[in-house]
Design a protein around this motif. Structure first.
Motif, PDB file in Angstrom:
ATOM      1  N   UNK A 137       0.796  -0.793  -0.006  1.00  0.00           N
ATOM      2  CA  UNK A 137      -0.194  -0.011  -0.004  1.00  0.00           C
ATOM      3  C   UNK A 137       0.823   1.457  -0.057  1.00  0.00           C
ATOM      4  N   UNK A 138      -0.093   2.628   0.167  1.00  0.00           N
ATOM      5  CA  UNK A 138       1.103   3.265  -0.120  1.00  0.00           C
ATOM      6  C   UNK A 138       1.091   4.317   1.330  1.00  0.00           C
ATOM      7  N   UNK A 139       2.304   5.181   1.355  1.00  0.00           N
ATOM      8  CA  UNK A 139       2.765   6.405   2.544  1.00  0.00           C
ATOM      9  C   UNK A 139       2.289   7.649   2.374  1.00  0.00           C
ATOM     10  N   UNK A 140       1.815   8.365   2.560  1.00  0.00           N
ATOM     11  CA  UNK A 140       1.986   9.937   2.434  1.00  0.00           C
ATOM     12  C   UNK A 140       2.781  10.556   3.408  1.00  0.00           C
ATOM     13  N   UNK A 141       3.720  11.125   2.870  1.00  0.00           N
ATOM     14  CA  UNK A 141       4.624  11.556   3.976  1.00  0.00           C
ATOM     15  C   UNK A 141       4.901  13.724   4.024  1.00  0.00           C
ATOM     16  N   UNK A 142       3.608  13.941   4.532  1.00  0.00           N
ATOM     17  CA  UNK A 142       2.908  15.307   4.865  1.00  0.00           C
ATOM     18  C   UNK A 142       4.121  15.817   5.578  1.00  0.00           C
ATOM     19  N   UNK A 143       4.622  17.166   5.017  1.00  0.00           N
ATOM     20  CA  UNK A 143       5.598  18.644   5.329  1.00  0.00           C
ATOM     21  C   UNK A 143       6.504  17.357   5.869  1.00  0.00           C
ATOM     22  N   UNK A 170       3.524   5.102  12.320  1.00  0.00           N
ATOM     23  CA  UNK A 170       1.182   4.882  12.724  1.00  0.00           C
ATOM     24  C   UNK A 170       1.894   6.218  13.089  1.00  0.00           C
ATOM     25  N   UNK A 171       1.948   7.346  12.872  1.00  0.00           N
ATOM     26  CA  UNK A 171       1.435   8.651  13.886  1.00  0.00           C
ATOM     27  C   UNK A 171       0.980   9.425  12.663  1.00  0.00           C
ATOM     28  N   UNK A 172       0.959  10.809  13.328  1.00  0.00           N
ATOM     29  CA  UNK A 172       0.418  12.295  12.356  1.00  0.00           C
ATOM     30  C   UNK A 172       1.124  12.451  11.688  1.00  0.00           C
ATOM     31  N   UNK A 173       1.373  12.552  10.546  1.00  0.00           N
ATOM     32  CA  UNK A 173       1.495  13.278   9.380  1.00  0.00           C
ATOM     33  C   UNK A 173       2.253  11.460   8.390  1.00  0.00           C
ATOM     34  N   UNK A 174       2.313  10.865   8.997  1.00  0.00           N
ATOM     35  CA  UNK A 174       2.886   9.475   7.830  1.00  0.00           C
ATOM     36  C   UNK A 174       0.539   9.088   7.550  1.00  0.00           C
ATOM     37  N   UNK A 175       0.483   9.524   6.901  1.00  0.00           N
ATOM     38  CA  UNK A 175      -1.142   8.803   5.745  1.00  0.00           C
ATOM     39  C   UNK A 175      -0.808   7.806   5.645  1.00  0.00           C
ATOM     40  N   UNK A 176      -1.521   6.162   5.644  1.00  0.00           N
ATOM     41  CA  UNK A 176      -1.535   5.017   5.457  1.00  0.00           C
ATOM     42  C   UNK A 176      -2.444   4.680   5.027  1.00  0.00           C
ATOM     43  N   UNK A 177      -2.781   4.259   3.062  1.00  0.00           N
ATOM     44  CA  UNK A 177      -3.951   4.056   2.421  1.00  0.00           C
ATOM     45  C   UNK A 177      -3.431   3.338   1.168  1.00  0.00           C
ATOM     46  N   UNK A 178      -4.684   2.077   1.167  1.00  0.00           N
ATOM     47  CA  UNK A 178      -5.113   1.194   0.072  1.00  0.00           C
ATOM     48  C   UNK A 178      -5.633   1.301  -0.431  1.00  0.00           C
ATOM     49  N   UNK A 179      -5.577   2.660  -1.302  1.00  0.00           N
ATOM     50  CA  UNK A 179      -5.916   2.743  -2.351  1.00  0.00           C
ATOM     51  C   UNK A 179      -5.302   3.800  -3.350  1.00  0.00           C
ATOM     52  N   UNK A 180      -6.027   4.334  -4.752  1.00  0.00           N
ATOM     53  CA  UNK A 180      -5.637   5.197  -5.575  1.00  0.00           C
ATOM     54  C   UNK A 180      -5.222   6.279  -4.948  1.00  0.00           C
ATOM     55  N   UNK A 181      -6.691   6.174  -4.318  1.00  0.00           N
ATOM     56  CA  UNK A 181      -6.935   7.933  -3.753  1.00  0.00           C
ATOM     57  C   UNK A 181      -6.960   8.210  -2.662  1.00  0.00           C
ATOM     58  N   UNK A 182      -6.664   9.350  -1.705  1.00  0.00           N
ATOM     59  CA  UNK A 182      -7.577   9.574   0.165  1.00  0.00           C
ATOM     60  C   UNK A 182      -6.778  11.281  -0.129  1.00  0.00           C
ATOM     61  N   UNK A 183      -8.220  11.315   1.200  1.00  0.00           N
ATOM     62  CA  UNK A 183      -8.368  12.981   1.057  1.00  0.00           C
ATOM     63  C   UNK A 183      -7.349  13.179   2.209  1.00  0.00           C
ATOM     64  N   UNK A 184      -6.502  14.327   2.295  1.00  0.00           N
ATOM     65  CA  UNK A 184      -5.994  14.408   3.509  1.00  0.00           C
ATOM     66  C   UNK A 184      -6.448  15.971   3.950  1.00  0.00           C
TER      67      UNK A 184
END
Length: 130
Positions: A62-68, A82-96
């Motif tokens: 799956x995917x991880x977005x590492x934000x700022x 698995x903490x703030x700023x690290x978004x885990x998602x298992x599809x091709x889109x996610x909203x933050x």
């Protein structure tokens, strides 16, 4: 004559090995952030990220977005926290939900244990939220 047989046997074994390795080789894995585009100004506060990928076996891989700040303090190769700023998602889109201003995100594809895939599958974007 004997050298010819040895050479022929070696060639056949080489061909068998090549075919065998191709049959069991993993497909090339790729992933990239399609949106937002590099430098884009997007309406906030909810920003939808779209990923284009191939060879990634969702949902286990799956995917991880590492934000700022998370993108700057993450040590590449370590398991993704698995903490703030690290978004885990298992599809091709996610909203933050993001505050107005400039943002940087890194996309890292990982396995079921949140370890980055090898070879690394990464991408990044810098964009603005209005």
């Amino acid at each position: 004559m004997r050298i010819t047989r040895v050479a022929a046997t070696a060639a056949v074994l080489g061909l068998v090995l090549l075919i065998w390795s191709a049959a069991f080789a993993q497909p090339a894995r790729t992933a990239r952030i399609v949106s937002p585009a590099q430098g884009e100004i997007v309406e906030g506060p909810n920003v939808t990220f779209t990923v284009e990928a191939s060879g990634i076996r969702l949902p286990d891989e799956h995917f991880h977005l590492l934000i700022d700040e998370a993108a700057t303090r993450y040590v590449l190769g370590n398991p993704i926290p698995v903490e703030a700023g690290f978004v885990h998602f298992r599809t091709l889109t996610t909203t933050v939900r993001l505050a107005p201003g400039p943002h940087i995100v890194a996309l890292v594809a990982g396995d079921a244990q949140h370890a980055p895939l090898r070879p690394l599958v990464i991408d990044s974007r810098y964009f603005f939220v209005r």
